[in-house]
Motif scaffolding. Sequence first.
Motif, PDB file in Angstrom:
ATOM      1  N   VAL A 143       1.787 -15.482 -36.876  1.00 15.73           N
ATOM      2  CA  VAL A 143       0.838 -14.903 -37.824  1.00 15.73           C
ATOM      3  C   VAL A 143      -0.074 -13.901 -37.132  1.00 15.73           C
ATOM      4  O   VAL A 143      -0.348 -12.828 -37.665  1.00 15.73           O
ATOM      5  CB  VAL A 143       0.000 -16.007 -38.503  1.00 15.73           C
ATOM      6  CG1 VAL A 143      -1.063 -15.402 -39.416  1.00 15.73           C
ATOM      7  CG2 VAL A 143       0.904 -16.956 -39.266  1.00 15.73           C
ATOM      8  N   ARG A 144      -0.501 -14.236 -35.921  1.00 16.93           N
ATOM      9  CA  ARG A 144      -1.464 -13.365 -35.221  1.00 16.93           C
ATOM     10  C   ARG A 144      -1.345 -13.552 -33.725  1.00 16.93           C
ATOM     11  O   ARG A 144      -1.119 -14.671 -33.247  1.00 16.93           O
ATOM     12  CB  ARG A 144      -2.889 -13.688 -35.674  1.00 16.93           C
ATOM     13  CG  ARG A 144      -3.959 -12.803 -35.031  1.00 16.93           C
ATOM     14  CD  ARG A 144      -5.340 -13.205 -35.496  1.00 16.93           C
ATOM     15  NE  ARG A 144      -6.380 -12.428 -34.838  1.00 16.93           N
ATOM     16  CZ  ARG A 144      -7.681 -12.643 -34.963  1.00 16.93           C
ATOM     17  NH1 ARG A 144      -8.111 -13.634 -35.748  1.00 16.93           N
ATOM     18  NH2 ARG A 144      -8.553 -11.891 -34.319  1.00 16.93           N
ATOM     19  N   VAL A 145      -1.492 -12.437 -32.983  1.00 18.82           N
ATOM     20  CA  VAL A 145      -1.571 -12.463 -31.521  1.00 18.82           C
ATOM     21  C   VAL A 145      -3.015 -12.141 -31.147  1.00 18.82           C
ATOM     22  O   VAL A 145      -3.526 -11.072 -31.509  1.00 18.82           O
ATOM     23  CB  VAL A 145      -0.601 -11.457 -30.882  1.00 18.82           C
ATOM     24  CG1 VAL A 145      -0.763 -11.455 -29.368  1.00 18.82           C
ATOM     25  CG2 VAL A 145       0.839 -11.784 -31.267  1.00 18.82           C
ATOM     26  N   HIS A 146      -3.672 -13.033 -30.445  1.00 16.93           N
ATOM     27  CA  HIS A 146      -5.110 -12.906 -30.200  1.00 16.93           C
ATOM     28  C   HIS A 146      -5.454 -12.141 -28.925  1.00 16.93           C
ATOM     29  O   HIS A 146      -6.614 -11.739 -28.752  1.00 16.93           O
ATOM     30  CB  HIS A 146      -5.743 -14.294 -30.118  1.00 16.93           C
ATOM     31  CG  HIS A 146      -5.591 -15.105 -31.362  1.00 16.93           C
ATOM     32  ND1 HIS A 146      -6.451 -15.032 -32.431  1.00 16.93           N
ATOM     33  CD2 HIS A 146      -4.638 -16.019 -31.717  1.00 16.93           C
ATOM     34  CE1 HIS A 146      -6.071 -15.863 -33.386  1.00 16.93           C
ATOM     35  NE2 HIS A 146      -4.969 -16.478 -32.977  1.00 16.93           N
ATOM     36  N   VAL A 147      -4.532 -11.969 -27.990  1.00 13.05           N
ATOM     37  CA  VAL A 147      -4.839 -11.377 -26.690  1.00 13.05           C
ATOM     38  C   VAL A 147      -3.843 -10.270 -26.386  1.00 13.05           C
ATOM     39  O   VAL A 147      -2.810 -10.130 -27.050  1.00 13.05           O
ATOM     40  CB  VAL A 147      -4.797 -12.436 -25.565  1.00 13.05           C
ATOM     41  CG1 VAL A 147      -5.880 -13.477 -25.770  1.00 13.05           C
ATOM     42  CG2 VAL A 147      -3.419 -13.096 -25.508  1.00 13.05           C
ATOM     43  N   GLY A 148      -4.180  -9.485 -25.363  1.00 15.12           N
ATOM     44  CA  GLY A 148      -3.298  -8.436 -24.880  1.00 15.12           C
ATOM     45  C   GLY A 148      -3.110  -8.542 -23.385  1.00 15.12           C
ATOM     46  O   GLY A 148      -3.777  -9.340 -22.698  1.00 15.12           O
TER      47      GLY A 148
ATOM     48  N   ARG B 235       1.834 -11.492 -19.458  1.00 15.41           N
ATOM     49  CA  ARG B 235       2.987 -11.185 -20.301  1.00 15.41           C
ATOM     50  C   ARG B 235       2.731 -11.682 -21.718  1.00 15.41           C
ATOM     51  O   ARG B 235       2.177 -12.757 -21.916  1.00 15.41           O
ATOM     52  CB  ARG B 235       4.252 -11.835 -19.739  1.00 15.41           C
ATOM     53  CG  ARG B 235       5.513 -11.471 -20.525  1.00 15.41           C
ATOM     54  CD  ARG B 235       6.778 -11.942 -19.799  1.00 15.41           C
ATOM     55  NE  ARG B 235       6.869 -13.384 -19.670  1.00 15.41           N
ATOM     56  CZ  ARG B 235       6.665 -14.053 -18.552  1.00 15.41           C
ATOM     57  NH1 ARG B 235       6.352 -13.414 -17.440  1.00 15.41           N
ATOM     58  NH2 ARG B 235       6.766 -15.372 -18.501  1.00 15.41           N
ATOM     59  N   ILE B 236       3.130 -10.879 -22.703  1.00 15.00           N
ATOM     60  CA  ILE B 236       3.091 -11.262 -24.112  1.00 15.00           C
ATOM     61  C   ILE B 236       4.511 -11.183 -24.646  1.00 15.00           C
ATOM     62  O   ILE B 236       5.150 -10.125 -24.581  1.00 15.00           O
ATOM     63  CB  ILE B 236       2.165 -10.344 -24.928  1.00 15.00           C
ATOM     64  CG1 ILE B 236       0.712 -10.520 -24.490  1.00 15.00           C
ATOM     65  CG2 ILE B 236       2.298 -10.623 -26.413  1.00 15.00           C
ATOM     66  CD1 ILE B 236       0.128 -11.867 -24.870  1.00 15.00           C
ATOM     67  N   SER B 237       5.016 -12.305 -25.175  1.00 17.85           N
ATOM     68  CA  SER B 237       6.400 -12.355 -25.643  1.00 17.85           C
ATOM     69  C   SER B 237       6.503 -12.515 -27.146  1.00 17.85           C
ATOM     70  O   SER B 237       7.597 -12.666 -27.673  1.00 17.85           O
ATOM     71  CB  SER B 237       7.144 -13.516 -24.966  1.00 17.85           C
ATOM     72  OG  SER B 237       7.021 -13.448 -23.567  1.00 17.85           O
ATOM     73  N   ALA B 238       5.389 -12.509 -27.864  1.00 17.75           N
ATOM     74  CA  ALA B 238       5.404 -12.713 -29.306  1.00 17.75           C
ATOM     75  C   ALA B 238       4.722 -11.547 -30.000  1.00 17.75           C
ATOM     76  O   ALA B 238       3.854 -10.878 -29.436  1.00 17.75           O
ATOM     77  CB  ALA B 238       4.704 -14.021 -29.667  1.00 17.75           C
TER      78      ALA B 238
ATOM     79  N   LEU C 295      10.827 -20.109 -27.383  1.00 16.39           N
ATOM     80  CA  LEU C 295       9.488 -20.450 -27.863  1.00 16.39           C
ATOM     81  C   LEU C 295       8.375 -19.823 -27.027  1.00 16.39           C
ATOM     82  O   LEU C 295       7.200 -19.990 -27.354  1.00 16.39           O
ATOM     83  CB  LEU C 295       9.305 -21.972 -27.869  1.00 16.39           C
ATOM     84  CG  LEU C 295      10.157 -22.753 -28.883  1.00 16.39           C
ATOM     85  CD1 LEU C 295       9.950 -24.254 -28.693  1.00 16.39           C
ATOM     86  CD2 LEU C 295       9.803 -22.346 -30.304  1.00 16.39           C
ATOM     87  N   GLN C 296       8.715 -19.107 -25.943  1.00 18.25           N
ATOM     88  CA  GLN C 296       7.669 -18.571 -25.079  1.00 18.25           C
ATOM     89  C   GLN C 296       6.890 -17.471 -25.795  1.00 18.25           C
ATOM     90  O   GLN C 296       7.474 -16.573 -26.408  1.00 18.25           O
ATOM     91  CB  GLN C 296       8.262 -18.021 -23.789  1.00 18.25           C
ATOM     92  CG  GLN C 296       7.188 -17.626 -22.773  1.00 18.25           C
ATOM     93  CD  GLN C 296       7.757 -17.273 -21.426  1.00 18.25           C
ATOM     94  OE1 GLN C 296       7.636 -16.144 -20.977  1.00 18.25           O
ATOM     95  NE2 GLN C 296       8.385 -18.241 -20.775  1.00 18.25           N
ATOM     96  N   VAL C 297       5.568 -17.538 -25.692  1.00 16.28           N
ATOM     97  CA  VAL C 297       4.714 -16.560 -26.355  1.00 16.28           C
ATOM     98  C   VAL C 297       3.915 -15.718 -25.367  1.00 16.28           C
ATOM     99  O   VAL C 297       3.531 -14.588 -25.665  1.00 16.28           O
ATOM    100  CB  VAL C 297       3.750 -17.247 -27.342  1.00 16.28           C
ATOM    101  CG1 VAL C 297       4.543 -17.928 -28.449  1.00 16.28           C
ATOM    102  CG2 VAL C 297       2.850 -18.260 -26.628  1.00 16.28           C
ATOM    103  N   ALA C 298       3.624 -16.255 -24.164  1.00 13.36           N
ATOM    104  CA  ALA C 298       2.789 -15.509 -23.210  1.00 13.36           C
ATOM    105  C   ALA C 298       2.893 -16.141 -21.835  1.00 13.36           C
ATOM    106  O   ALA C 298       3.454 -17.231 -21.664  1.00 13.36           O
ATOM    107  CB  ALA C 298       1.330 -15.487 -23.665  1.00 13.36           C
ATOM    108  N   ALA C 299       2.340 -15.435 -20.843  1.00  8.82           N
ATOM    109  CA  ALA C 299       2.214 -15.963 -19.482  1.00  8.82           C
ATOM    110  C   ALA C 299       0.808 -15.639 -18.992  1.00  8.82           C
ATOM    111  O   ALA C 299       0.301 -14.543 -19.219  1.00  8.82           O
ATOM    112  CB  ALA C 299       3.255 -15.360 -18.557  1.00  8.82           C
ATOM    113  N   VAL C 300       0.186 -16.609 -18.333  1.00  5.42           N
ATOM    114  CA  VAL C 300      -1.175 -16.464 -17.815  1.00  5.42           C
ATOM    115  C   VAL C 300      -1.160 -16.838 -16.342  1.00  5.42           C
ATOM    116  O   VAL C 300      -0.520 -17.823 -15.948  1.00  5.42           O
ATOM    117  CB  VAL C 300      -2.167 -17.361 -18.583  1.00  5.42           C
ATOM    118  CG1 VAL C 300      -3.576 -17.218 -18.015  1.00  5.42           C
ATOM    119  CG2 VAL C 300      -2.150 -17.025 -20.068  1.00  5.42           C
ATOM    120  N   ALA C 301      -1.853 -16.056 -15.511  1.00  5.14           N
ATOM    121  CA  ALA C 301      -1.893 -16.327 -14.072  1.00  5.14           C
ATOM    122  C   ALA C 301      -3.297 -16.085 -13.550  1.00  5.14           C
ATOM    123  O   ALA C 301      -4.031 -15.220 -14.052  1.00  5.14           O
ATOM    124  CB  ALA C 301      -0.893 -15.450 -13.329  1.00  5.14           C
ATOM    125  N   ASP C 302      -3.659 -16.855 -12.533  1.00  3.61           N
ATOM    126  CA  ASP C 302      -4.957 -16.697 -11.861  1.00  3.61           C
ATOM    127  C   ASP C 302      -4.757 -15.787 -10.655  1.00  3.61           C
ATOM    128  O   ASP C 302      -4.155 -16.204  -9.653  1.00  3.61           O
ATOM    129  CB  ASP C 302      -5.487 -18.060 -11.411  1.00  3.61           C
ATOM    130  CG  ASP C 302      -6.908 -17.978 -10.864  1.00  3.61           C
ATOM    131  OD1 ASP C 302      -7.377 -16.849 -10.594  1.00  3.61           O
ATOM    132  OD2 ASP C 302      -7.538 -19.036 -10.692  1.00  3.61           O
TER     133      ASP C 302
END
Length: 376
Positions: free
Chosen positions: A96-101, A203-206, A217-224
Amino acid sequence: MTGAAVIAALGVGFGSAQLMNRPASGDDHAEEGHAEEGHAEEGEALAMTPEQAAAAGVSVIAVQRGGGTELKLPGRVAFSPGAEAAVDAPLGGAVVRVHVGLGDRVAPGTALVTLRSPDGAASRADADASAATAEAARAAERRDRTLFEQGWISQARLDVTASEMRRAEAELRAARARVGAFGTPGADGLTVVRSPIAGVVTRISAAPGQVLHEEALQVAAVADPRRIELVFEAPPSAAALLSVGDRLDSTVAGSRVVSGVVVAIAPANENGVVIVRARPTGEAAPAGSVVSARITAGGGDGAMVVPVDAVQTVEGTPSVFVQEGEGFHVRPVVTGRTADGRVEILSGLTGDERIAGVGAFLLKAELAKGEADHGH
């Protein structure tokens, strides 16, 4: 009269010759010494903070020790274990919505994607129904317990009612656990996928309108980005030569030096490669950067060595710039053999100093500029 004039002339000439030939005084020597170019003197200083040096492109490194067994290893800068998360949607549905870039900083629990899922709506309905059933079972158990205490029903009847209550409560806990695993969807099936860690979205996959299936089902990747390490591949023979705690210097893009300490050595894998992991001891390059390292095994008890770039000729003398306080001091040194981009230091350093490495020529230019301004 003619003879007297000749004698007087001779006297004046002799006096002038004596005056011109007399030894120079101490003041004359000082002026001459100030005028002529001399050798580099220890203690010649250049005021520059470490932050200013880094901004100018000057790296500050420790003096290394040669000798022992040295290995050249290819490697890369990678995220440390647990520093990167591949975020999957807990169930299928329509985005429905992607909140981040890309590049956005997020905290644990930050919303990444919202999707609408029929399975999510069904799980919420099951949980609500289980809650109603459990409430009814608890009410029945309270009623039968009162009737038992008044002598209207038997113990067996009360035991059956209590068992049904416990079964209903167990089903409610299971239903709530499923809802929690699915991201706590609402009654309409809306489910919010949240970041499990703090970091940067890599990464944004959705995309809105995309339908996620169980196969993807992957939607994103987050790293520190602050939690990184150096990872190198070594031949099997290196396993016997390396140990945890060995120091290394790695080079990024052929110029920047990144120091580190070996923290883990994996056994040779099926391809016969030993993975060596090291913790950077200073500022490192971004994850994904390619590095090459020279690892000194066995503690490095040989001669002092520094990068060739660290040795600069200052007023005709090989010198290095030693960091002391809020500046760099010129330290004349005696150099030895040069090999593989490093030069041996025979004297002039103790080995405990931190010196300018890559970019030392910038300090030399700045020093020369300051002397020129002083001369004017």
